[in-house]
Motif scaffolding. Structure first.
Motif, PDB file in Angstrom:
ATOM      1  N   UNK A 210       0.767  -1.221   0.099  1.00 33.42           N
ATOM      2  CA  UNK A 210      -0.295   0.116  -0.223  1.00 33.42           C
ATOM      3  C   UNK A 210       0.927   1.094   0.006  1.00 33.42           C
ATOM      4  N   UNK A 211       0.738   2.149  -1.077  1.00 32.43           N
ATOM      5  CA  UNK A 211       1.402   3.217  -0.921  1.00 32.43           C
ATOM      6  C   UNK A 211       0.876   4.418  -0.350  1.00 32.43           C
ATOM      7  N   UNK A 212       1.602   5.228   0.455  1.00 26.49           N
ATOM      8  CA  UNK A 212       1.029   6.385   1.036  1.00 26.49           C
ATOM      9  C   UNK A 212       0.294   7.492   0.026  1.00 26.49           C
ATOM     10  N   UNK A 213      -0.876   7.111  -0.462  1.00 31.66           N
ATOM     11  CA  UNK A 213      -1.503   7.974  -1.457  1.00 31.66           C
ATOM     12  C   UNK A 213      -2.988   8.466  -0.897  1.00 31.66           C
ATOM     13  N   UNK A 214      -3.110   9.565  -1.413  1.00 32.29           N
ATOM     14  CA  UNK A 214      -4.426  10.341  -0.908  1.00 32.29           C
ATOM     15  C   UNK A 214      -5.004  10.997  -1.967  1.00 32.29           C
ATOM     16  N   UNK A 215      -6.134   9.975  -2.771  1.00 31.20           N
ATOM     17  CA  UNK A 215      -6.873  10.654  -3.825  1.00 31.20           C
ATOM     18  C   UNK A 215      -7.790  11.939  -3.062  1.00 31.20           C
ATOM     19  N   UNK A 216      -7.755  12.997  -4.029  1.00 32.44           N
ATOM     20  CA  UNK A 216      -8.759  13.902  -3.607  1.00 32.44           C
ATOM     21  C   UNK A 216      -9.532  14.358  -4.954  1.00 32.44           C
ATOM     22  N   UNK A 217     -10.630  14.839  -4.740  1.00 34.09           N
ATOM     23  CA  UNK A 217     -11.247  15.483  -6.081  1.00 34.09           C
ATOM     24  C   UNK A 217     -11.364  16.743  -6.026  1.00 34.09           C
ATOM     25  N   UNK A 218     -11.044  17.299  -7.307  1.00 34.94           N
ATOM     26  CA  UNK A 218     -10.933  18.913  -7.172  1.00 34.94           C
ATOM     27  C   UNK A 218     -11.639  19.328  -8.394  1.00 34.94           C
ATOM     28  N   UNK A 219     -12.281  20.568  -7.957  1.00 29.85           N
ATOM     29  CA  UNK A 219     -13.191  21.253  -8.788  1.00 29.85           C
ATOM     30  C   UNK A 219     -12.219  21.924  -9.903  1.00 29.85           C
ATOM     31  N   UNK A 220     -12.768  21.910 -11.160  1.00 31.08           N
ATOM     32  CA  UNK A 220     -12.262  22.673 -12.522  1.00 31.08           C
ATOM     33  C   UNK A 220     -13.329  23.773 -12.711  1.00 31.08           C
ATOM     34  N   UNK A 221     -13.178  25.072 -12.516  1.00 26.77           N
ATOM     35  CA  UNK A 221     -14.093  25.829 -13.025  1.00 26.77           C
ATOM     36  C   UNK A 221     -13.718  26.897 -13.976  1.00 26.77           C
ATOM     37  N   UNK A 222     -14.714  27.109 -14.902  1.00 29.29           N
ATOM     38  CA  UNK A 222     -14.381  28.111 -15.842  1.00 29.29           C
ATOM     39  C   UNK A 222     -15.371  29.518 -15.684  1.00 29.29           C
ATOM     40  N   UNK A 223     -14.721  30.514 -15.771  1.00 28.34           N
ATOM     41  CA  UNK A 223     -15.570  31.771 -15.482  1.00 28.34           C
ATOM     42  C   UNK A 223     -15.647  32.648 -16.626  1.00 28.34           C
TER      43      UNK A 223
END
Ligand SMILES: Cc1cc2nc3c(=O)[nH]c(=O)nc-3n(C[C@H](O)[C@H](O)[C@H](O)COP(=O)(O)OP(=O)(O)OC[C@H]3O[C@@H](n4cnc5c(N)ncnc54)[C@H](O)[C@@H]3O)c2cc1C
Length: 383
Positions: A210-223
């Motif tokens: 098990x690798x020390x990985x932390x998935x995160x979801x990120x928001x991609x916003x267009x303005x």
């Protein structure tokens, strides 16, 4: 049963670059992808990524000239424009992280231009970056991400590689020959390289790792750029001061309109932890979009303060935000590249080259020790 020198799992930018580098070195190579291609569920999705020579860590700044060279070679081989030079500005309020960029660039004797607040606002008109200082990276620009992934894959195929999409790896048998079972077949490989992004631990858990990985979801916003304030030749922007997100300062970055005409992309370099990449959007409460919206209202009055488009993408973070490029501690023909921590795309050609050199036991173009799993020896747990 089909036999390969190298099997690469994951056809995001890292796996595609790695497979391309392996076939270029004469290895019979299989590139395996669980979803039909192209897909938008991993980390390499979308039209644009920032590239730049300016880095706050010498480790990466050192590799960037090679990355620029390799992107250019891929453009020539595939007759595709992947990189667009826009110039970039890195700004902050004279804090430590901001000055680190300047220091590293000066040490590497890379061109660096200091910017006053007036010069920042001149380069990014109708913004409120008063009290900020910055540097200009003239070589910064945009990489056309979807074209880059496709280019690696098409060059790989043209050189005789095998690409199997919509076919998921489900089992691995280790040994001097690695036998993998997928949803459609069984393949043998002398070596296996796992480039599975946020799914990496799902695969490596099969191998007791098990690798020390932390998935995160990120928001991609267009303005949307407000009427009358449109301007061409905008630079890419990194504000290291960024926003306060749960007590931590997260950087904010922006890219000029590429995906959607007149829509500037402004995003935060952070997001919520994601326990399972197969259920990416299930727990989104909109908090991140509100934070970026407040930032845009404060600093970027040339944009509407409501995003016009919001997309989701996944970062796979490591505790020190450095990549993991290594081999399995107990299986010397199984390798992995993971944990690119939201800044891997620009260096994908180098990562693929390094992994292909490691598989072939060749001297590596750069020292890979800083990317070794060993650095987490106190935190890496066997399952
Ligand atoms: C919003 C956003 C903005 C970013 N901006 C930048 C930037 O400006 N500059 C920069 O340098 N970097 C940036 N990054 C980071 C960069 O995009 C990532 O580091 C990079 O895309 C990681 O690629 P990957 O190939 O490791 O992962 P992925 O693209 O997720 O690829 C992994 C692949 O493995 C496949 N897979 C997983 N499990 C299996 C299985 N069992 N069988 C078969 N296939 C499998 C997945 O389906 C997937 O296609 C950004 C990332 C995001 C999300």
């Amino acid at each position: 049963m089909e036999e390969f020198d190298v099997i690469v799992v994951g056809a995001g930018i890292m796996g595609s670059s790695t497979a391309y580098n392996c076939i270029k070195k004469g290895c019979k190579t299989l590139l395996l992808e669980q979803f039909p291609l192209p897909h938008a569920r991993g980390s390499s999705t979308g039209h644009s990524r920032i590239t730049r020579k300016a880095y706050s860590k010498e480790l990466y700044a050192n590799m960037m000239p090679e990355a620029y060279k390799l992107w250019s070679e891929l453009e020539t081989e595939t007759n595709t424009q992947i990189y667009k030079k826009t110039g970039g500005i890195i700004i902050g309020k004279a804090n430590v992280r901001y000055s680190e960029y300047e220091k590293v660039l000066k040490e590497l004797k890379t061109e660096v231009l200091s910017l006053t607040e007036n010069e920042i606002v001149e380069m990014l008109p109708n913004t409120n970056y008063y009290g900020f200082q910055g540097i200009c990276d003239p070589e910064a620009g945009v990489l056309f991400a979807d074209k880059a992934v496709k280019s690696f894959q098409s060059a790989f195929l043209r050189r005789g590689g095998s690409l199997k999409e919509n076919e998921k790896l489900v089992n691995i048998s280790t040994g001097s020959i690695v036998k993998i079972t997928t949803t459609k077949g069984i393949y043998n490989g002398k070596s296996l390289i796992v480039c599975a992004g946020s799914w990496t631990n799902k695969i490596l858990s099969e191998l007791d790792l098990k690798l020390p990985l932390n998935p995160r979801y990120v928001k991609v916003c267009y303005w949307k750029v407000k009427d009358g304030l449109k301007k061409s030749n905008l630079p890419v922007l990194i504000d290291v001061n960024g926003v306060n997100y749960h007590g931590v300062r997260e950087g904010v970055y922006g890219t000029p309109p590429e995906e959607y005409p007149d829509f500037y992309k402004v995003c935060m370099h952070g997001g919520k932890d994601l326990s399972d990449p197969d259920f990416r959007d299930g727990s989104d409460d909109g908090e991140e979009v509100k934070i970026i919206s407040n930032y845009v209202s404060k600093y970027m009055p040339f944009l509407d303060s409501r995003p016009a488009i919001v997309e989701t993408c996944i970062y796979t973070m490591t505790p020190d935000e450095d990549y993991i490029i290594d081999r399995h501690p107990n299986c010397n023909n199984i390798f992995f590249g993971a944990g690119f921590s939201g800044h891997g795309f620009k260096l994908a050609p180098v990562v693929g080259k390094l992994l292909s050199e490691m598989v072939l036991k060749q001297p590596t173009t750069f020292n890979t020790a800083p990317f070794s799993l060993h650095r987490f020896r106190n935190s890496t747990s066997k399952l």
